[in-house]
Design a protein around this motif. Structure first.
Motif, PDB file in Angstrom:
ATOM      1  N   GLU A 177       0.807  -1.191   0.126  1.00 47.17           N
ATOM      2  CA  GLU A 177       0.115   0.038  -0.049  1.00 47.17           C
ATOM      3  C   GLU A 177       0.808   1.316   0.053  1.00 47.17           C
ATOM      4  O   GLU A 177       0.673   2.272  -0.888  1.00 47.17           O
ATOM      5  CB  GLU A 177      -0.915  -0.137   1.318  1.00 47.17           C
ATOM      6  N   VAL A 178       1.960   1.277   0.782  1.00 44.29           N
ATOM      7  CA  VAL A 178       2.767   2.409   0.912  1.00 44.29           C
ATOM      8  C   VAL A 178       3.360   2.745  -0.598  1.00 44.29           C
ATOM      9  O   VAL A 178       3.349   3.747  -0.938  1.00 44.29           O
ATOM     10  CB  VAL A 178       3.946   2.040   1.963  1.00 44.29           C
ATOM     11  N   TRP A 179       3.856   1.430  -1.047  1.00 47.91           N
ATOM     12  CA  TRP A 179       4.550   1.444  -2.448  1.00 47.91           C
ATOM     13  C   TRP A 179       3.773   1.963  -3.484  1.00 47.91           C
ATOM     14  O   TRP A 179       4.073   2.789  -4.170  1.00 47.91           O
ATOM     15  CB  TRP A 179       5.001   0.022  -2.660  1.00 47.91           C
ATOM     16  N   LEU A 180       2.561   1.311  -3.482  1.00 43.57           N
ATOM     17  CA  LEU A 180       1.642   1.578  -4.680  1.00 43.57           C
ATOM     18  C   LEU A 180       0.704   3.066  -4.545  1.00 43.57           C
ATOM     19  O   LEU A 180      -0.013   3.329  -5.604  1.00 43.57           O
ATOM     20  CB  LEU A 180       0.621   0.325  -4.988  1.00 43.57           C
ATOM     21  N   LYS A 181       0.738   3.310  -3.171  1.00 44.00           N
ATOM     22  CA  LYS A 181       0.065   4.679  -2.843  1.00 44.00           C
ATOM     23  C   LYS A 181      -1.443   4.357  -3.181  1.00 44.00           C
ATOM     24  O   LYS A 181      -2.285   5.116  -3.530  1.00 44.00           O
ATOM     25  CB  LYS A 181       0.375   5.846  -3.706  1.00 44.00           C
ATOM     26  N   ARG A 182      -1.995   3.114  -2.876  1.00 43.86           N
ATOM     27  CA  ARG A 182      -3.296   2.792  -3.051  1.00 43.86           C
ATOM     28  C   ARG A 182      -3.610   1.279  -2.113  1.00 43.86           C
ATOM     29  O   ARG A 182      -2.608   0.741  -2.100  1.00 43.86           O
ATOM     30  CB  ARG A 182      -4.008   2.621  -4.418  1.00 43.86           C
TER      31      ARG A 182
END
Ligand code: ZN
Length: 284
Positions: A177-182
């Motif tokens: 989630e942090v990486w993909l921002k979703r």
């Protein structure tokens, strides 16, 4: 002879369990009870008679159509029944008429249900996972008394595995989630990994996530995208458009449960061998 009769019996039991699994797959995602009411045709409300409810046979006899209104009955029903029948048969051939075979067959059935609902509806019903956790842990106690714990985790390992499985996948989802921002992963994957961890214990729970992470891109890139892209490209003749539109799966949260479920079966049956092999070649 007795062996053959036992195999036929196990296969028929599997077909009936598969028939019930169809009800779970159809109703749990809608939040409906699987116990009542009786099954009806979704189009005309025709009550499914007992004679129309025989796994596979009825679908063939009815030629895949409702006897009330003639509307098509999905081929998903006989296919799921057959798959579960074969799963139960495979468990019987591998483990004989044992408690272990029963545990493997039930767990594999639950995991198949999870795979299918996750692929179709992008969700993992609590019905499957709550039943799965209770079933795995309760039967681990019984198996201990029967002296046939393997290949499942023993009760204490099952408790730790449940926490490690759920915790590890939550960490993967959080970092994703942090990486993909979703949102990268649904909470259903956490509940699924609680079941898997309880079944296989902490080490093989981590292996399951690893195998799932290898399976997912291979299947998505190798099978799902090419198939959906080709289907659309034939219609529109525009490959780029097709690739863009193929992402019913691309835009949503990844239905990771689809891959974790078969990965769990691999980890349960071959996990110890895979880990031993890896430790040997890596010299760890
Ligand atoms: Zn009908």
């Amino acid at each position: 002879m007795i062996e053959t009769l036992a195999a036929i019996y196990v296969f028929i039991v599997g077909l009936c369990v598969g028939s019930f699994l169809n009800v779970c797959i159809g109703r749990w995602p809608e939040g409906l009870s699987v116990v009542k009411p009786r099954s009806r045709c979704p189009k005309c409300g025709h009550k499914i008679k007992a004679s129309e409810n025989i796994p596979i046979v009825s679908w063939l006899m009815l030629r895949g159509r409702c006897s009330g209104c003639g509307d098509r009955i999905s081929i998903q029903y006989p296919i799921v029944e057959l798959l579960v029948g074969l799963l139960w048969l495979a468990a019987f051939f591998q483990f004989g008429l044992t408690f272990t075979a029963f545990r493997v067959a039930v767990l594999a059935t639950v995991l198949l249900g999870i795979s299918l609902t996750d692929a179709k509806y992008f969700l993992i019903p609590d019905g499957f996972t709550v039943f799965g956790v209770l079933f795995v842990i309760l039967t681990s106690l019984i198996a201990l008394f029967l002296g046939e714990a393997e290949p499942f985790a023993r009760p204490w390992d099952a408790m730790i595995g449940m926490c490690v499985g759920a915790g590890a996948i939550a960490i993967v989802g959080w970092l994703g989630e942090v990486w993909l921002k979703r949102p990268a992963m649904g909470f259903g994957d956490v509940t699924l990994m609680a079941v898997v961890g309880a079944a296989v214990g902490p080490t093989r729970a981590l292996l399951t996530i690893f195998i799932g992470a290898v399976l997912a891109p291979v299947v998505l890139l190798g099978v799902v995208y090419p198939l959906s892209a080709r289907g659309l490209a034939d219609d529109k003749g525009q490959t780029e458009l097709a690739l863009e539109a193929s992402g019913g799966w691309k835009k949503r949260e990844l239905p990771f449960g689809v891959f974790l479920a078969p990965a769990a079966v691999i980890a349960l049956l071959f996990g110890d061998a895979i880990i031993a092999w890896y430790l040997r070649i890596s010299g760890l």
